[in-house]
Design a protein around this motif. Structure first.
Motif, PDB file in Angstrom:
ATOM      1  N   TYR A  12       2.841  -8.691  -7.582  1.00  0.00           N
ATOM      2  CA  TYR A  12       1.824  -9.850  -6.920  1.00  0.00           C
ATOM      3  C   TYR A  12       0.855  -9.026  -6.023  1.00  0.00           C
ATOM      4  CZ  TYR A  12       0.033 -13.370  -3.659  1.00  0.00           C
ATOM      5  OH  TYR A  12      -0.730 -14.286  -2.989  1.00  0.00           O
ATOM      6  N   GLY A  13       1.292  -7.959  -5.283  1.00  0.00           N
ATOM      7  CA  GLY A  13       0.430  -7.158  -4.462  1.00  0.00           C
ATOM      8  C   GLY A  13      -0.605  -6.487  -5.163  1.00  0.00           C
ATOM      9  N   ALA A  14      -0.371  -5.944  -6.426  1.00  0.00           N
ATOM     10  CA  ALA A  14      -1.300  -5.309  -7.163  1.00  0.00           C
ATOM     11  C   ALA A  14      -2.249  -5.880  -7.930  1.00  0.00           C
ATOM     12  CB  ALA A  14      -0.476  -4.561  -8.359  1.00  0.00           C
ATOM     13  N   VAL A  15      -2.301  -7.340  -7.871  1.00  0.00           N
ATOM     14  CA  VAL A  15      -3.358  -8.077  -8.663  1.00  0.00           C
ATOM     15  C   VAL A  15      -4.198  -8.512  -7.804  1.00  0.00           C
ATOM     16  CG1 VAL A  15      -3.523 -10.253  -9.811  1.00  0.00           C
ATOM     17  CG2 VAL A  15      -1.646  -8.951 -10.228  1.00  0.00           C
ATOM     18  N   PRO A  16      -5.564  -8.212  -7.938  1.00  0.00           N
ATOM     19  CA  PRO A  16      -6.613  -8.830  -7.076  1.00  0.00           C
ATOM     20  C   PRO A  16      -6.851 -10.561  -7.260  1.00  0.00           C
ATOM     21  CG  PRO A  16      -7.569  -7.694  -9.059  1.00  0.00           C
ATOM     22  CD  PRO A  16      -6.060  -7.566  -9.015  1.00  0.00           C
ATOM     23  N   TRP A  17      -6.440 -11.115  -6.689  1.00  0.00           N
ATOM     24  CA  TRP A  17      -6.274 -12.810  -7.033  1.00  0.00           C
ATOM     25  C   TRP A  17      -7.889 -13.147  -6.622  1.00  0.00           C
ATOM     26  CZ3 TRP A  17      -2.308 -14.304  -9.773  1.00  0.00           C
ATOM     27  CH2 TRP A  17      -1.395 -13.745  -9.481  1.00  0.00           C
ATOM     28  N   ARG A  18      -8.138 -14.060  -7.500  1.00  0.00           N
ATOM     29  CA  ARG A  18      -9.428 -14.722  -7.050  1.00  0.00           C
ATOM     30  C   ARG A  18      -8.837 -16.201  -6.549  1.00  0.00           C
ATOM     31  NH1 ARG A  18     -13.451 -13.715 -12.431  1.00  0.00           N
ATOM     32  NH2 ARG A  18     -13.288 -11.338 -12.312  1.00  0.00           N
TER      33      ARG A  18
ATOM     34  N   TYR B  40      -0.784   1.054  -4.058  1.00  0.00           N
ATOM     35  CA  TYR B  40       0.137   1.024  -3.093  1.00  0.00           C
ATOM     36  C   TYR B  40       0.034   2.690  -2.319  1.00  0.00           C
ATOM     37  CZ  TYR B  40       2.307  -3.304  -4.210  1.00  0.00           C
ATOM     38  OH  TYR B  40       2.406  -4.603  -4.509  1.00  0.00           O
ATOM     39  N   ALA B  41      -0.158   3.416  -3.386  1.00  0.00           N
ATOM     40  CA  ALA B  41      -0.536   4.703  -2.942  1.00  0.00           C
ATOM     41  C   ALA B  41      -1.490   4.832  -2.015  1.00  0.00           C
ATOM     42  CB  ALA B  41      -0.649   5.594  -4.103  1.00  0.00           C
ATOM     43  N   ALA B  42      -2.502   4.023  -1.918  1.00  0.00           N
ATOM     44  CA  ALA B  42      -3.568   3.980  -0.850  1.00  0.00           C
ATOM     45  C   ALA B  42      -3.172   3.650   0.427  1.00  0.00           C
ATOM     46  CB  ALA B  42      -4.744   3.311  -1.555  1.00  0.00           C
ATOM     47  N   VAL B  43      -2.511   2.438   0.261  1.00  0.00           N
ATOM     48  CA  VAL B  43      -1.866   2.184   1.441  1.00  0.00           C
ATOM     49  C   VAL B  43      -0.846   2.917   2.547  1.00  0.00           C
ATOM     50  CG1 VAL B  43       0.015   0.163   2.298  1.00  0.00           C
ATOM     51  CG2 VAL B  43      -1.556  -0.348   0.740  1.00  0.00           C
ATOM     52  N   LEU B  44      -0.067   3.633   1.395  1.00  0.00           N
ATOM     53  CA  LEU B  44       0.855   4.685   1.958  1.00  0.00           C
ATOM     54  C   LEU B  44       0.008   6.020   2.536  1.00  0.00           C
ATOM     55  CD1 LEU B  44       3.817   4.401  -0.088  1.00  0.00           C
ATOM     56  CD2 LEU B  44       3.585   3.336   2.254  1.00  0.00           C
ATOM     57  N   ARG B  45      -1.103   6.202   1.823  1.00  0.00           N
ATOM     58  CA  ARG B  45      -2.024   7.342   2.422  1.00  0.00           C
ATOM     59  C   ARG B  45      -2.879   7.189   3.731  1.00  0.00           C
ATOM     60  NH1 ARG B  45      -3.213   8.124  -3.212  1.00  0.00           N
ATOM     61  NH2 ARG B  45      -5.172   7.039  -3.198  1.00  0.00           N
ATOM     62  N   THR B  46      -2.902   5.802   4.037  1.00  0.00           N
ATOM     63  CA  THR B  46      -3.556   5.475   5.287  1.00  0.00           C
ATOM     64  C   THR B  46      -3.045   6.203   6.289  1.00  0.00           C
ATOM     65  OG1 THR B  46      -4.035   3.228   4.304  1.00  0.00           O
ATOM     66  CG2 THR B  46      -4.290   3.382   6.811  1.00  0.00           C
ATOM     67  N   ARG B  47      -3.979   6.712   7.175  1.00  0.00           N
ATOM     68  CA  ARG B  47      -3.537   7.377   8.439  1.00  0.00           C
ATOM     69  C   ARG B  47      -2.505   6.571   9.367  1.00  0.00           C
ATOM     70  NH1 ARG B  47      -7.747   9.988  13.113  1.00  0.00           N
ATOM     71  NH2 ARG B  47      -6.342  11.728  13.602  1.00  0.00           N
ATOM     72  N   TYR B  48      -1.470   7.504   9.534  1.00  0.00           N
ATOM     73  CA  TYR B  48      -0.261   7.018  10.260  1.00  0.00           C
ATOM     74  C   TYR B  48       0.402   5.775   9.618  1.00  0.00           C
ATOM     75  CZ  TYR B  48      -3.303   9.071  14.036  1.00  0.00           C
ATOM     76  OH  TYR B  48      -4.075   9.791  14.726  1.00  0.00           O
TER      77      TYR B  48
ATOM     78  N   LEU C 157       4.341  -4.771   0.186  1.00  0.00           N
ATOM     79  CA  LEU C 157       5.305  -3.703   0.325  1.00  0.00           C
ATOM     80  C   LEU C 157       6.181  -3.916   1.453  1.00  0.00           C
ATOM     81  CD1 LEU C 157       5.873  -0.737  -0.875  1.00  0.00           C
ATOM     82  CD2 LEU C 157       4.286   0.075   0.955  1.00  0.00           C
ATOM     83  N   ASP C 158       5.662  -4.308   2.321  1.00  0.00           N
ATOM     84  CA  ASP C 158       6.453  -4.704   3.510  1.00  0.00           C
ATOM     85  C   ASP C 158       7.576  -5.760   3.021  1.00  0.00           C
ATOM     86  OD1 ASP C 158       6.210  -4.253   7.104  1.00  0.00           O
ATOM     87  OD2 ASP C 158       7.191  -6.253   6.385  1.00  0.00           O
ATOM     88  N   THR C 159       7.207  -6.916   2.624  1.00  0.00           N
ATOM     89  CA  THR C 159       8.101  -7.858   2.084  1.00  0.00           C
ATOM     90  C   THR C 159       9.208  -7.248   1.425  1.00  0.00           C
ATOM     91  OG1 THR C 159       6.350  -9.448   2.632  1.00  0.00           O
ATOM     92  CG2 THR C 159       8.378 -10.291   1.109  1.00  0.00           C
TER      93      THR C 159
ATOM     94  N   ARG D 135      -1.617  -5.516  -0.422  1.00  0.00           N
ATOM     95  CA  ARG D 135      -0.615  -4.725  -0.950  1.00  0.00           C
ATOM     96  C   ARG D 135       0.414  -4.308   0.072  1.00  0.00           C
ATOM     97  NH1 ARG D 135      -1.664  -1.660  -6.324  1.00  0.00           N
ATOM     98  NH2 ARG D 135      -3.441  -2.953  -7.370  1.00  0.00           N
ATOM     99  N   ALA D 136      -0.258  -4.017   1.423  1.00  0.00           N
ATOM    100  CA  ALA D 136       0.678  -3.578   2.387  1.00  0.00           C
ATOM    101  C   ALA D 136       1.708  -4.642   2.686  1.00  0.00           C
ATOM    102  CB  ALA D 136      -0.199  -3.402   3.664  1.00  0.00           C
TER     103      ALA D 136
END
Length: 435
Positions: A292-298, A11-19, A152-154, A148-149
């Motif tokens: 849910y957003g943190a799990v890399p689902w297969r 989630y930190a990576a999502v929020l660090r995305t530019r803009y 986070l949005d939901t 993840r984005a």
């Protein structure tokens, strides 16, 4: 604005995305208006007309026009972009809300006048949620981060609809209810203006028609304007149809659950338990969405959607057997764990099925299905309560969510037309060569 492939999918990576923070913050500010406006409008109309019937009718007119025209408004965004379409919508919406605030501030205002103002206000509701989800697809093209984005949005949207009524409750302690409507107008106009001024909107991609004769990528609906998307829902993009079906079922299940919780608490003469039960549902949804957003689902999106829909429905059905409101709090929290993940998955499937030129519209269909299902089920449940035992009511309203799981797994009965041929035919229609 792609994300570096070396960036960890967090989630930190999502929020660090530019803009991302600037754009997401602006969208949340505007969407807070939606969490406040419903309660503010009901309170204000009831106060000026002294009639619950008029308040309910005005709110129904506002809600129905907002929900039913959501795909049309999103199609305008897809076709013309946020700057040319979103800003005029937000300006008209804010002006009409201001007019409603002024009208409800006058004692004895005609209910007909309020209804006349409520209809165009609902029709102009800017689709900030679908626009933000489309921007997430542009900001975060990495599918791992996009999950993840969307989660986070939901979750953030869920919390806004909890926070909004609380803010209205605080506001009416120091001001009249029409101030809540005016505040909603200020929030949506400020948030929309901040959103379209974000540099992320400058790169609004994929809103151009594809060249004639070119085929869309496999599995993608196409990059044509939104009108063909509605036709393709009939025989193409089965994943999108299934996401819409599950979203509608989830809306039916949860919209009815709110009313059943009130009846359940009244049966035990503990009305104060309603707030705790609904808070547990929202809290469980927030926790479930973040996990849910943190799990890399297969597993595939369709398989996950089927499991989540079935688990949500079965859990809420069993909750009707609770012997006491305290037990229902626990079951509501457990059922909530599947709510945000189910909606997140539905939005992800819509994004996967739609081409860049129809992403906003596809997401709006999922959102519209949820809201329409919620409104319809609430009305139907009102007829069931008092006529059937509450455990039976809980089971009945959970049935659509469980049955939608089978829809998510079912394969289409006949194959969709060849993608290239379908694309070429609809390009011909769009250019006027095919009548």
């Amino acid at each position: 604005m792609p994300v570096s492939s070396s960036m960890a999918p967090s989630y930190a990576a999502v929020l660090r995305t530019r803009y991302a923070c600037r754009t997401f913050g602006a969208a949340l500010l505007g969407r807070l208006s939606y969490g406040m406006v419903s309660l503010s409008l009901v309170l204000a109309v009831k106060e000026t007309t002294r009639s619950y019937a008029v308040a309910g009718t005005v709110m129904a007119l506002f809600g129905l026009t907002s929900v039913l025209l959501s795909p049309t408004r999103a199609g305008l965004i897809d076709r013309h972009g946020p700057r040319r379409a979103l800003l005029p919508m937000a300006a008209a919406y804010a002006l009409l809300l201001t007019a409603l605030a002024f009208a409800t501030a006058q004692p004895g205002t005609s209910g007909i006048l309020l209804g006349v103002l409520a209809v165009p206000a609902g029709a102009c509701t800017p689709p900030l949620g679908p626009v933000m989800r489309t921007l997430w697809s542009d900001l975060v093209p990495d599918r791992r981060l996009l999950q993840r984005a969307y989660s986070l949005d939901t979750v953030a949207e869920e919390l806004l609809f909890v926070t909004g009524p609380l803010l209205v409750g605080l506001l009416v302690q120091v001001a009249a209810p029409p101030v809540g409507i005016a505040t909603s107008a200020a929030l949506v106009s400020t948030g929309s203006l901040a959103l379209v001024s974000s540099p992320a909107v400058h790169g609004w991609v994929g809103r151009r028609k594809a060249p004639a004769g070119s085929a869309p990528p496999e599995g993608v609906v196409s990059d044509l304007p939104p009108a063909p998307l509605r036709r393709r829902l009939l025989y193409g993009a089965p994943g999108l149809r299934q996401a819409i079906a599950v979203s509608a079922a989830a809306g039916m299940c949860l919209g009815a659950f709110d009313l059943l919780v009130i009846a359940f608490a009244d049966a035990f003469d503990e009305p104060e338990a309603v707030a705790w039960i609904l808070a547990a549902l929202s809290g469980g949804s927030a926790i479930g969405g973040l996990v849910y957003g943190a799990v890399p689902w297969r597993a595939s999106s369709r398989l996950r959607l089927a499991f989540l829909a079935a688990a949500m429905g079965l859990t809420l059905a069993v909750s009707g057997l609770s012997p006491h409101p305290c037990v229902l709090v626990v079951w509501a929290a457990l059922g909530g764990l599947f709510v945000a993940p189910a909606l997140t998955t539905a939005y992800l499937i819509a994004d996967e099925c739609a081409g860049p030129a129809t992403r906003t519209t596809a997401g709006a269909w999922v959102n519209t299905a949820y809201n329409a299902g919620s409104a319809g089920a609430t009305a139907a449940t009102g007829l069931l309560v008092g006529r059937l035992p509450l455990p039976v009511c809980f089971a009945l309203v959970a049935a659509p969510a469980v049955s939608s799981a089978a829809t998510a797994l079912r394969r289409p009965r006949r194959p969709a037309p060849d993608a290239a041929a379908l694309h070429e035919r609809e390009v011909g229609r769009a250019s006027g060569r095919e009548r």
